[in-house]
Design an enzyme around this catalytic site. Structure first.
Site, PDB file in Angstrom:
ATOM      1  N   SER A 171       0.864  -1.294   0.036  1.00  0.00           N
ATOM      2  CA  SER A 171       0.075   0.032   0.020  1.00  0.00           C
ATOM      3  C   SER A 171       0.923   1.258   0.108  1.00  0.00           C
ATOM      4  O   SER A 171       1.692   1.467  -0.995  1.00  0.00           O
ATOM      5  CB  SER A 171      -0.972   0.036   1.296  1.00  0.00           C
ATOM      6  OG  SER A 171      -1.897   0.965   1.119  1.00  0.00           O
ATOM      7  N   ASP A 277      -9.952  -2.666  -5.641  1.00  0.00           N
ATOM      8  CA  ASP A 277      -9.054  -1.901  -4.937  1.00  0.00           C
ATOM      9  C   ASP A 277      -8.862  -0.477  -5.399  1.00  0.00           C
ATOM     10  O   ASP A 277      -8.589  -0.476  -6.915  1.00  0.00           O
ATOM     11  CB  ASP A 277      -7.747  -2.451  -4.472  1.00  0.00           C
ATOM     12  CG  ASP A 277      -6.601  -1.613  -3.904  1.00  0.00           C
ATOM     13  OD1 ASP A 277      -6.989  -0.539  -3.451  1.00  0.00           O
ATOM     14  OD2 ASP A 277      -5.574  -2.200  -3.650  1.00  0.00           O
ATOM     15  N   HIS A 307      -8.538  -4.679  -0.981  1.00  0.00           N
ATOM     16  CA  HIS A 307      -7.306  -4.008  -0.368  1.00  0.00           C
ATOM     17  C   HIS A 307      -6.856  -4.776   1.038  1.00  0.00           C
ATOM     18  O   HIS A 307      -7.619  -5.313   1.676  1.00  0.00           O
ATOM     19  CB  HIS A 307      -7.462  -2.515  -0.110  1.00  0.00           C
ATOM     20  CG  HIS A 307      -6.117  -1.826  -0.108  1.00  0.00           C
ATOM     21  ND1 HIS A 307      -5.070  -1.668  -1.078  1.00  0.00           N
ATOM     22  CD2 HIS A 307      -5.422  -1.441   1.193  1.00  0.00           C
ATOM     23  CE1 HIS A 307      -4.060  -0.773  -0.649  1.00  0.00           C
ATOM     24  NE2 HIS A 307      -4.147  -0.801   0.987  1.00  0.00           N
TER      25      HIS A 307
END
Length: 340
Positions: A171, A277, A307
């Site tokens: 991320s 995502d 995610h």
């Protein structure tokens, strides 16, 4: 019962192993990151969620927290800190945790770092970088660069090879890792990045892709969540050009290099992109941009996952499978026996 909210991707389109957690999130009212009472409350609740979904921690011979002044690192060494029996300096994995630059820590990603260590047989340096909004851009990025500089400076004593560094992250941390690998302003003299592992990375804060319009409800991370995290990273109102900084938007920077005809091959990359995502499309775009400049890329696109996969690997088997693919990529790229 089918989900009738037109803003949500139907639950039936979510991967089977992640569907129970997404269903529970929706049934609980869909309180997302930006709905927390405060940043501190969000950090506490997110840490609890990470602990609940994490893999059981792999045993590592030596685990050490090292204070670097403004921040700290956690070092995982499968050799137990004793390199006397090794044949030469070891490659090192630098890991930058996810959490939107606002939440997360070496604790929330402890099981991930341990699996990278146990799966490759390499030391892992996980960076407990300072968080926004208390420490806005570029602090999370410069802390990780400073951690890489510490790896260089500690290399002789710890029997590490600063010219064989794998940068990795998920991320927000994946975006930081991408910058360390490719963006000149983020690179650290005296080190060589030989591979990059980018797990659903944030690689373009200057532009939004179609995924922002598609993933707007029904998941913990939505387009609104990404914007909320970015606002805190940049402590807006801020200089609008912050998002254009190559460290914050390495995809936009790489595209600029392509347009100028100056793009060059980058370290081999493992890229994980997820279809549910808001960051999924930019991850695919980044992998494509890397290939166009001659970089060897291993792209894994999972169209039905959302995610946060590796943090939930204790409950979502695909997350553990992805970590296995990651460690295999690292050992193969470094030409090492698996699990050395």
């Amino acid at each position: 019962m089918a989900d009738r909210n037109p803003d949500r991707i139907p639950l039936e389109e979510v991967a089977t192993d992640q569907r129970p957690s997404v269903r529970a999130f929706r049934e609980a009212g869909e309180a997302s990151y930006e709905d927390a009472a405060s940043v501190e409350a969000l950090r506490v609740s997110s840490a609890e969620l990470s602990a609940a979904g994490a893999l059981p921690p792999d045993d590592i011979a030596a685990v050490e927290d090292v204070d670097l002044g403004d921040f700290s690192v956690r070092v995982y060494d499968p050799r137990g800190g004793n390199s006397s029996g090794s044949t030469g300096p070891s490659p090192v994995i630098l890991y930058a945790h996810g959490g939107g630059w606002v939440i997360g820590s070496v604790d929330t990603h402890d099981s991930v770092a341990r699996r990278l260590c146990s799966g490759t047989g390499l030391p892992v340096v996980s960076v407990n970088y300072r968080l926004a909004p208390e420490h806005p851009f570029p602090v999370p990025y410069t802390d990780c660069a400073d951690a890489l500089a510490w790896v260089r400076d500690a290399a002789s004593d710890r029997h590490w090879d600063p010219d064989r560094v794998v940068v990795s992250g998920d991320s927000a941390g994946g975006g930081i890792a991408a910058g360390l690998a490719s963006v000149p302003a983020a690179q650290v003299a005296g080190t060589t990045v030989v591979a990059q592992v980018l797990l659903y990375p944030s690689v373009d804060l200057a532009h939004e892709t179609e995924a922002y319009q598609r993933v707007t409800a029904g998941f913990q991370l939505t387009a609104a969540s990404v914007r909320w995290f970015a606002d805190r990273l940049f402590s807006r109102p801020a200089d609008p050009s912050d998002a254009d900084d190559p460290r914050a938007s390495p995809l936009a920077w790489l595209r600029g290099q392509e347009e100028a005809g100056t793009a060059v091959a980058q370290p081999p990359a493992f890229v994980l992109a997820l279809g549910l995502d808001p960051l999924g499309t930019e991850a695919v775009d980044y992998a494509a941009a890397l290939t166009r400049c001659g970089t060897a890329v291993e792209l894994h696109y999972l169209p039905h996952h959302a995610h946060g996969l590796v943090n939930a690997a204790g409950k979502v088997p695909t997350g553990e499978q992805v970590l296995g693919l990651t460690t295999a990529f690292i050992t193969r790229t470094l030409d090492m026996p698996s699990g050395m």
